[in-house]
Design a protein around this motif. Structure first.
Motif, PDB file in Angstrom:
ATOM      1  N   ASP A 210      -5.906   0.933   6.387  1.00 22.23           N
ATOM      2  CA  ASP A 210      -5.007  -0.150   6.767  1.00 22.23           C
ATOM      3  C   ASP A 210      -3.784  -0.213   5.845  1.00 22.23           C
ATOM      4  O   ASP A 210      -3.211  -1.261   5.623  1.00 22.23           O
ATOM      5  N   LYS A 211      -3.408   0.949   5.309  1.00 15.16           N
ATOM      6  CA  LYS A 211      -2.277   1.031   4.389  1.00 15.16           C
ATOM      7  C   LYS A 211      -1.287   2.099   4.870  1.00 15.16           C
ATOM      8  O   LYS A 211      -1.644   2.998   5.606  1.00 15.16           O
TER       9      LYS A 211
ATOM     10  N   ILE B 112      -2.365  10.869  16.156  1.00 11.22           N
ATOM     11  CA  ILE B 112      -2.874   9.984  15.109  1.00 11.22           C
ATOM     12  C   ILE B 112      -4.367   9.774  15.289  1.00 11.22           C
ATOM     13  O   ILE B 112      -5.140   9.873  14.350  1.00 11.22           O
ATOM     14  N   ASP B 113      -4.801   9.502  16.509  1.00 11.83           N
ATOM     15  CA  ASP B 113      -6.222   9.297  16.759  1.00 11.83           C
ATOM     16  C   ASP B 113      -7.044  10.525  16.395  1.00 11.83           C
ATOM     17  O   ASP B 113      -8.145  10.406  15.883  1.00 11.83           O
ATOM     18  N   ASN B 114      -6.534  11.721  16.646  1.00  6.28           N
ATOM     19  CA  ASN B 114      -7.265  12.934  16.337  1.00  6.28           C
ATOM     20  C   ASN B 114      -7.441  13.138  14.841  1.00  6.28           C
ATOM     21  O   ASN B 114      -8.363  13.799  14.405  1.00  6.28           O
ATOM     22  N   ASN B 115      -6.543  12.589  14.013  1.00  4.13           N
ATOM     23  CA  ASN B 115      -6.626  12.768  12.573  1.00  4.13           C
ATOM     24  C   ASN B 115      -7.464  11.715  11.874  1.00  4.13           C
ATOM     25  O   ASN B 115      -7.783  11.853  10.707  1.00  4.13           O
ATOM     26  N   VAL B 116      -7.818  10.621  12.536  1.00  2.00           N
ATOM     27  CA  VAL B 116      -8.595   9.580  11.896  1.00  2.00           C
ATOM     28  C   VAL B 116      -9.938  10.145  11.449  1.00  2.00           C
ATOM     29  O   VAL B 116     -10.679  10.718  12.231  1.00  2.00           O
ATOM     30  N   GLY B 117     -10.219   9.999  10.179  1.00  2.88           N
ATOM     31  CA  GLY B 117     -11.489  10.466   9.635  1.00  2.88           C
ATOM     32  C   GLY B 117     -11.546  11.958   9.409  1.00  2.88           C
ATOM     33  O   GLY B 117     -12.530  12.473   8.919  1.00  2.88           O
TER      34      GLY B 117
ATOM     35  N   ASN C 275      -6.661  -0.002 -11.728  1.00  2.95           N
ATOM     36  CA  ASN C 275      -7.424  -1.169 -11.312  1.00  2.95           C
ATOM     37  C   ASN C 275      -7.608  -1.111  -9.793  1.00  2.95           C
ATOM     38  O   ASN C 275      -6.633  -1.066  -9.053  1.00  2.95           O
ATOM     39  N   ILE C 276      -8.854  -1.099  -9.343  1.00  2.00           N
ATOM     40  CA  ILE C 276      -9.174  -1.019  -7.915  1.00  2.00           C
ATOM     41  C   ILE C 276      -9.608  -2.408  -7.455  1.00  2.00           C
ATOM     42  O   ILE C 276     -10.663  -2.908  -7.848  1.00  2.00           O
ATOM     43  N   ASP C 277      -8.801  -3.043  -6.633  1.00  2.00           N
ATOM     44  CA  ASP C 277      -9.087  -4.395  -6.169  1.00  2.00           C
ATOM     45  C   ASP C 277      -9.833  -4.333  -4.838  1.00  2.00           C
ATOM     46  O   ASP C 277      -9.249  -4.003  -3.812  1.00  2.00           O
ATOM     47  N   VAL C 278     -11.122  -4.638  -4.872  1.00  2.00           N
ATOM     48  CA  VAL C 278     -11.940  -4.620  -3.659  1.00  2.00           C
ATOM     49  C   VAL C 278     -12.429  -6.017  -3.285  1.00  2.00           C
ATOM     50  O   VAL C 278     -13.225  -6.164  -2.365  1.00  2.00           O
ATOM     51  N   LYS C 279     -11.963  -7.045  -3.989  1.00  2.00           N
ATOM     52  CA  LYS C 279     -12.446  -8.415  -3.755  1.00  2.00           C
ATOM     53  C   LYS C 279     -12.268  -8.857  -2.311  1.00  2.00           C
ATOM     54  O   LYS C 279     -13.165  -9.459  -1.721  1.00  2.00           O
ATOM     55  N   GLU C 280     -11.106  -8.573  -1.746  1.00  2.00           N
ATOM     56  CA  GLU C 280     -10.824  -8.976  -0.367  1.00  2.00           C
ATOM     57  C   GLU C 280     -11.789  -8.310   0.616  1.00  2.00           C
ATOM     58  O   GLU C 280     -12.279  -8.931   1.547  1.00  2.00           O
ATOM     59  N   VAL C 281     -12.069  -7.044   0.400  1.00  2.00           N
ATOM     60  CA  VAL C 281     -12.983  -6.309   1.279  1.00  2.00           C
ATOM     61  C   VAL C 281     -14.406  -6.827   1.092  1.00  2.00           C
ATOM     62  O   VAL C 281     -15.128  -7.061   2.067  1.00  2.00           O
TER      63      VAL C 281
ATOM     64  N   GLU D 152      -2.387   7.435  -4.927  1.00  2.00           N
ATOM     65  CA  GLU D 152      -2.958   8.182  -6.049  1.00  2.00           C
ATOM     66  C   GLU D 152      -4.475   8.312  -5.971  1.00  2.00           C
ATOM     67  O   GLU D 152      -5.049   9.144  -6.644  1.00  2.00           O
ATOM     68  N   TYR D 153      -5.118   7.459  -5.186  1.00  2.00           N
ATOM     69  CA  TYR D 153      -6.569   7.482  -5.075  1.00  2.00           C
ATOM     70  C   TYR D 153      -6.987   7.062  -3.677  1.00  2.00           C
ATOM     71  O   TYR D 153      -6.207   6.490  -2.926  1.00  2.00           O
ATOM     72  N   GLU D 154      -8.219   7.347  -3.354  1.00  2.22           N
ATOM     73  CA  GLU D 154      -8.828   6.935  -2.091  1.00  2.22           C
ATOM     74  C   GLU D 154     -10.201   6.386  -2.415  1.00  2.22           C
ATOM     75  O   GLU D 154     -10.819   6.802  -3.407  1.00  2.22           O
ATOM     76  N   TYR D 155     -10.660   5.448  -1.631  1.00  4.10           N
ATOM     77  CA  TYR D 155     -12.046   5.012  -1.794  1.00  4.10           C
ATOM     78  C   TYR D 155     -12.663   4.642  -0.461  1.00  4.10           C
ATOM     79  O   TYR D 155     -11.960   4.337   0.501  1.00  4.10           O
ATOM     80  N   VAL D 156     -13.988   4.725  -0.437  1.00  4.24           N
ATOM     81  CA  VAL D 156     -14.768   4.294   0.716  1.00  4.24           C
ATOM     82  C   VAL D 156     -15.876   3.380   0.233  1.00  4.24           C
ATOM     83  O   VAL D 156     -16.350   3.496  -0.904  1.00  4.24           O
ATOM     84  N   ILE D 157     -16.267   2.481   1.101  1.00  4.40           N
ATOM     85  CA  ILE D 157     -17.429   1.619   0.852  1.00  4.40           C
ATOM     86  C   ILE D 157     -18.436   1.926   1.944  1.00  4.40           C
ATOM     87  O   ILE D 157     -18.103   1.913   3.135  1.00  4.40           O
TER      88      ILE D 157
END
Length: 168
Positions: A109-110, A28-33, A130-136, A90-95
């Motif tokens: 974290d999903k 798992i650690d090797n696949n992160v990113g 609808n992409i909810d980013v308010k919490e982040v 269905e989608y991915e996002y980065v900030i």
């Protein structure tokens, strides 16, 4: 004698369990990113190249409406397009911050159900999410950030949209 064999057997089972768990964490650690090979071919059933579909037949946009970010995937062609998802995601996002430093990834974290999911877009159909980013955003310091979103369907490789976010 029986107690010695029982203790030895329990010890061997515990050692195998512990060593197996360590291997999984390491994988798992090797696949992160990293990139994960989904095993999909680079063409669709009709013989068209995935990049051709993504670049000529589909488009993405992000709009801010009433404080919500709406990610749209549109079929710009006169043909139906079938999208293949390898999970419930269905989608991915980065900030990223203003210097391009990675701040957050939606999927980090999903958990998503592993399943094959098909979505058909009719000609000129637009699929809005609808992409909810308010919490982040509430966790970020004041500044300028970018939100980059892309669909994760096998046929949409290379499609992405970016919008600037100002946190006050």
């Amino acid at each position: 004698m029986k107690k010695l064999w029982l203790i030895l057997l329990i010890g061997m089972i515990a050692a195998m369990t512990i060593s197996g768990c360590g291997t999984a964490d390491e994988q798992i650690d090797n696949n992160v990113g990293g990139n994960i090979d989904t095993g999909y071919e680079t063409s669709t059933d009709n013989g068209e190249d995935k990049d051709e579909i993504a670049n000529e037949m589909l488009s993405t946009t992000i709009q801010l409406k009433d404080g919500d970010y709406i990610f749209s995937l549109k079929n710009n062609s006169d043909k139906e397009i079938e999208l293949t998802f390898s999970s419930s995601q269905e989608y991915e996002y980065v900030i990223n911050d203003s210097e391009g430093n990675h701040i957050y990834t939606y999927s980090m974290d999903k958990m998503f159900a592993m399943m094959m999911k098909m979505k058909t877009l009719a000609p000129e159909e637009e699929y809005n999410i609808n992409i909810d980013v308010k919490e982040v955003l509430a966790t970020l310091e004041k500044g300028v950030y970018t939100l980059e979103i892309w669909p994760v369907a096998a046929e949409t490789e290379g499609l992405t949209s970016t919008i600037e976010i100002v946190v006050d």
